[in-house]
Write a protein that holds these residues in place. Structure first.
Motif, short mmCIF file in Angstrom:
data_model
loop_
_atom_site.label_atom_id
_atom_site.label_comp_id
_atom_site.label_asym_id
_atom_site.label_seq_id
_atom_site.Cartn_x
_atom_site.Cartn_y
_atom_site.Cartn_z
N HIS A 1 0.82 -1.21 0.00
CA HIS A 1 0.00 0.00 0.00
C HIS A 1 0.86 1.26 0.00
O HIS A 1 0.35 2.35 -0.27
N CYS A 2 2.14 1.10 0.29
CA CYS A 2 3.07 2.22 0.19
C CYS A 2 3.66 2.28 -1.22
O CYS A 2 3.54 3.30 -1.90
N TYR A 3 4.26 1.19 -1.69
CA TYR A 3 4.99 1.29 -2.95
C TYR A 3 4.06 1.34 -4.18
O TYR A 3 4.50 1.71 -5.26
N ARG A 4 2.78 1.04 -4.00
CA ARG A 4 1.82 1.19 -5.09
C ARG A 4 1.05 2.51 -5.02
O ARG A 4 0.27 2.80 -5.93
N SER A 5 1.26 3.28 -3.98
CA SER A 5 0.44 4.48 -3.75
C SER A 5 1.19 5.79 -3.85
O SER A 5 0.56 6.84 -4.04
#
Length: 327
Positions: A61-65
């Motif tokens: 949810h961090c590296y895709r956001s």
């Protein structure tokens, strides 16, 4: 006696060399680290050493956001997204220490997707650890501290033989060997971490751009226990991260990337998690928590279902909208 001792020493040395050669051969033949987002991310993290002032940590949810290129364009920073698949709180802690050892960090944004902070132990998701330690600097003490805390001596066996947790498919091995002998580890080439069929592509400094829209509804991964909205494990490492940032003069911001309203509707007691984090921030002066699923100015975000790739991840288009609002 002396002759016998030398023979034994030579035999032991030969055994060690042969074992190392066999492990290296197994690693080359069996382990697919060419198609690994975390491998490329860590290579770039080390390449950027000395330049990073803003760090993002967390799970997918961090590296895709969050797109660091958009962050830097808006804020004039040099940011890096050190998120990784299923990154648990201890993984965020050791990635923070690894980045801080090489950079003068000013601000850290910790993505707080609630499932990781409700795990009871890191050993429940060992792959989350291996995805990072497999590619950490071999001389880094953080690598071995993290590995030891996750799995003790048994985890070190997996470090010696990564094929135990990262074996390639039989049909893909010839192409894998060719890639390893050619440009598979080239830092500035993303061809092996770009997947046209699924619409995923690594875009640099840790950001993964994802296409697609939700196909399977919005069933929740986990309901929140109102009496224990974070596990003891989650609290332990949230405190460690907070203390480390305070001790090193780093501004820490906690945030949760947007989730579809349908997902939140199906997650019982989610507000208990939000309240617990807000209470934690109140107890730590200067600390803030932003939950963008509950963002009051949703019209500014303007997120629609087609901005999510599945029940709880933003896709690339959604990530660009979100990054702008986050900035």
């Amino acid at each position: 006696m002396k002759h016998s001792f030398l023979q034994k020493a030579a035999a032991a040395a030969l055994f060690v060399l042969l074992t190392a050669a066999l492990l290296a051969a197994a690693d080359f033949l069996l382990v697919d680290d060419v198609h690994s987002y975390s491998r490329v991310m860590l290579q770039e993290l080390y390449r950027d050493a000395g330049n990073i002032d803003t760090l993002f940590l967390g799970s997918s949810h961090c590296y895709r956001s969050v797109d660091p290129a958009a962050v830097d364009a808006a804020l004039g920073t040099h940011s890096f997204n050190a998120g990784s698949s299923q990154q648990l709180p201890d993984g965020s802690y050791y990635m923070l220490k690894e980045a801080a050892a090489q950079n003068d960090l000013k601000t850290v944004y910790l993505e707080m997707f609630y499932t990781g902070y409700n795990e009871s132990a890191s050993s429940n998701v060992p792959l989350a650890c291996y995805l990072l330690v497999d590619h950490m600097n071999a001389l880094s003490p953080n690598r071995y501290e993290y590995l030891w805390e996750m799995g003790g001596l048994a985890a070190f066996a997996d470090l010696l033989l990564p094929a135990r947790h990262g074996i390639a498919s039989l049909s893909g091995m010839p192409a894998l060997w060719q890639a390893k002998l050619a440009d598979g580890y080239t830092t500035d080439s993303y061809r092996y971490v770009t997947y046209e069929d699924s619409g995923e592509a690594y875009r640099g400094r840790g950001f993964v751009y994802t296409a697609g829209i939700p196909q399977d509804g919005f069933a929740t991964l986990l309901n929140v226990d109102p009496d224990a909205p974070l596990s003891d494990f989650g609290w332990e490492y949230l405190n460690k991260i907070t203390d480390f940032c305070q001790e090193n003069g780093i501004q820490l911001v906690l945030f949760t990337a947007p989730l579809p309203s349908g997902y939140l509707y199906n997650t019982q007691n989610y507000q208990a998690y939000v309240d617990a984090l807000q209470d934690f921030c109140t107890a730590h002066a200067g600390l803030e928590y932003w939950d963008f699923s509950l963002y009051r100015l949703q019209r500014d975000l303007n997120l629609k279902i087609e901005d999510f790739s599945d029940a709880h991840h933003l896709n690339g288009a959604g990530a660009e909208k979100f990054t702008a609002i986050l900035c």
